[in-house]
Design a protein around this motif. Sequence first.
Motif, short mmCIF file in Angstrom:
data_model
loop_
_atom_site.label_atom_id
_atom_site.label_comp_id
_atom_site.label_asym_id
_atom_site.label_seq_id
_atom_site.Cartn_x
_atom_site.Cartn_y
_atom_site.Cartn_z
N ASP A 196 4.02 -9.02 -2.90
CA ASP A 196 3.23 -9.65 -3.96
C ASP A 196 1.79 -9.15 -3.94
O ASP A 196 1.05 -9.33 -4.91
N HIS A 197 1.39 -8.54 -2.83
CA HIS A 197 0.11 -7.83 -2.74
C HIS A 197 0.21 -6.93 -1.52
O HIS A 197 0.83 -7.29 -0.52
N LEU A 198 -0.43 -5.76 -1.60
CA LEU A 198 -0.42 -4.82 -0.48
C LEU A 198 -1.84 -4.35 -0.22
O LEU A 198 -2.53 -3.89 -1.14
N LEU A 199 -2.29 -4.48 1.03
CA LEU A 199 -3.62 -4.03 1.41
C LEU A 199 -3.49 -2.89 2.42
O LEU A 199 -2.81 -3.03 3.43
N TYR A 200 -4.13 -1.78 2.11
CA TYR A 200 -4.09 -0.61 2.97
C TYR A 200 -5.50 -0.21 3.37
O TYR A 200 -6.40 -0.13 2.52
N THR A 201 -5.70 0.06 4.65
CA THR A 201 -6.96 0.61 5.14
C THR A 201 -6.66 1.95 5.80
O THR A 201 -5.81 2.04 6.69
N GLY A 202 -7.36 3.00 5.35
CA GLY A 202 -7.11 4.31 5.92
C GLY A 202 -7.70 5.41 5.07
O GLY A 202 -8.68 5.21 4.35
N SER A 203 -7.08 6.58 5.11
CA SER A 203 -7.62 7.75 4.42
C SER A 203 -7.36 7.71 2.92
O SER A 203 -6.42 7.06 2.46
N THR A 204 -8.17 8.45 2.18
CA THR A 204 -8.03 8.51 0.73
C THR A 204 -6.70 9.15 0.34
O THR A 204 -6.02 8.68 -0.58
N ASN A 205 -6.31 10.22 1.02
CA ASN A 205 -5.07 10.92 0.67
C ASN A 205 -3.85 10.02 0.85
O ASN A 205 -2.97 9.98 -0.01
N VAL A 206 -3.79 9.30 1.96
CA VAL A 206 -2.67 8.38 2.18
C VAL A 206 -2.77 7.20 1.22
O VAL A 206 -1.75 6.70 0.73
N GLY A 207 -3.99 6.77 0.90
CA GLY A 207 -4.16 5.68 -0.05
C GLY A 207 -3.53 5.98 -1.40
O GLY A 207 -2.97 5.09 -2.05
N LYS A 208 -3.61 7.23 -1.84
CA LYS A 208 -2.97 7.63 -3.10
C LYS A 208 -1.46 7.44 -3.03
O LYS A 208 -0.82 7.00 -3.99
N LYS A 209 -0.87 7.78 -1.87
CA LYS A 209 0.57 7.64 -1.69
C LYS A 209 0.98 6.17 -1.65
O LYS A 209 2.02 5.79 -2.19
N VAL A 210 0.16 5.36 -1.00
CA VAL A 210 0.43 3.93 -0.93
C VAL A 210 0.41 3.33 -2.34
O VAL A 210 1.29 2.55 -2.72
N MET A 211 -0.59 3.71 -3.13
CA MET A 211 -0.71 3.18 -4.49
C MET A 211 0.48 3.62 -5.35
O MET A 211 1.00 2.84 -6.15
N ALA A 212 0.91 4.87 -5.17
CA ALA A 212 2.05 5.37 -5.94
C ALA A 212 3.33 4.62 -5.58
O ALA A 212 4.13 4.28 -6.47
N ALA A 213 3.52 4.36 -4.29
CA ALA A 213 4.71 3.61 -3.87
C ALA A 213 4.68 2.19 -4.39
O ALA A 213 5.69 1.65 -4.86
N ALA A 214 3.50 1.56 -4.33
CA ALA A 214 3.37 0.19 -4.82
C ALA A 214 3.60 0.10 -6.31
O ALA A 214 4.11 -0.92 -6.81
N ALA A 215 3.26 1.16 -7.04
CA ALA A 215 3.42 1.15 -8.49
C ALA A 215 4.87 0.98 -8.92
O ALA A 215 5.16 0.42 -9.99
N ASN A 216 5.79 1.45 -8.09
CA ASN A 216 7.22 1.32 -8.43
C ASN A 216 7.65 -0.13 -8.55
O ASN A 216 8.59 -0.45 -9.27
N ASN A 217 6.96 -1.01 -7.83
CA ASN A 217 7.26 -2.45 -7.88
C ASN A 217 6.19 -3.24 -8.62
O ASN A 217 6.22 -4.47 -8.62
N LEU A 218 5.23 -2.52 -9.23
CA LEU A 218 4.07 -3.17 -9.87
C LEU A 218 3.36 -4.10 -8.89
O LEU A 218 2.87 -5.17 -9.26
N THR A 219 3.33 -3.67 -7.63
CA THR A 219 2.64 -4.45 -6.59
C THR A 219 1.14 -4.19 -6.68
O THR A 219 0.71 -3.02 -6.59
N PRO A 220 0.32 -5.21 -6.84
CA PRO A 220 -1.13 -5.00 -6.83
C PRO A 220 -1.60 -4.56 -5.45
O PRO A 220 -1.05 -5.00 -4.43
#
Length: 477
Positions: A196-220
Amino acid sequence: MDSTNLNHEQTEEVEFFKEIFREQKISFEKDKYPSLKSRKENLNTLKKMIIDNQDSIIDAINQDFKNRARQETITFEILPSVLTINYTLKHLKKWMAPQKRHVHLLFQPGSASIYYQPLGVVGVIVPWNYPLFLAMGPLIQAIAAGNKVMIKMSEFTPHFSLLLKSLIAQYFDKDQISVILGDAMIASEFTQLPFDHLLYTGSTNVGKKVMAAAANNLTPVTLELGGKSPAIVCAHSNIKDAAEKIAYGKQVNAGQTCVAPDYVFIHKDKVTEFVTHYINTIQAFYSNTVDNSDYTAIINQVQNNRLRHYIEDAKSKGATVTSILPEGAKIYIEPTLIQNVDDSMLIMQNEIFGPILPIIAFDDLDEVIEYINNRPRPLALYLFSNNANEQNKVIHETHSGGMCINETVLHVGVDSLPFGGIGGSGMGHYHGYEGFITFSKIKSVYKKSFINLMKFLYPPYSQNTFFYQILKKLFIK
């Protein structure tokens, strides 16, 4: 990511946390709005867990870093975690209370309110550099908001990650809070859960991948990424004070801090004075980097090699490199100043994340602002100036996640301030009230009385000409 690439052990771990996710979902459905009392009980339990096990926490983190100054773990991990819990406990009742909102005359008689509801199951992905604080920060606000939480720890802090997993299991039911271990492949699978929400702390490059994965579920998502955080030392600032504070902000955790001063602009007339004070400060902090319990090691050889490559690259391109202390063991990087830098150097292209400080001389503050604004927006910006005009200029003409004036890094520990990046340094906020909001659904509720003046505006409109004329005359102007 294709799950068929997982080995047997990884597959079992994925099935394990998928089952925990299902259990937490079921648990949330049974209690969709935990009481203030139960939320405070969870926060107090978390506080007790930290305080009762602080020595074990310090020892585990020290093992992961090969050497982490005990005082740094206390100051930057245990202390802010406890203070955040105390602040949250003090204000939680007020945060949870519905807020009344204004109702226009057109919508009277009626009332409008904002209610704060838990989201459900929150996922938190924790980096290695501050494994306790960067797990506890979002966890505290997520459970204060009434959520269930799953925490994915870094594989680069195996001792502490295993300890936290054990402690959480000891103090909490797994359908309330659970810790997940594993490598990058496990983390990738973790991001694909329909949180229902995902918080990631880390590098910008990995952050892009996290956001892309979350988008599949429309996870904020909330992304805390870092970037290159500049410091600016103006001509009329206290140069000695600036050098001491920048040195401390840079050297804490050997520079492995997302808000560490990454590089510093110094007025051209003050460079020599700053360098002298900076070197004197570092030498006062540490006598050497070998077997010095106050000097934190680089987390692993990969990071060590990356930093040494940055230094050698700068040297090869004409930079002046000053190593302030004798070179230490392989896991240490000595405090280093780099002058005569340019944008072709790797150290000016990438977040440093180590005890290396590039220096750029400047003449005009407008040039500094232009330089900063032409690059990805940083997570933090530090200005050393006693001039109100300079302070206001930098505040209003630059963007950064946060800012300190005549200080470094400490804004992260101010409980009432939200923490978050902008652009390349992240999105969203947590800490304090803003953290509670991040992990809550803000529900608008409009409550109408039995008196219904709107009926005069219902169709057929031809019969309501008089009321529309009044509406236009009174409100459309």
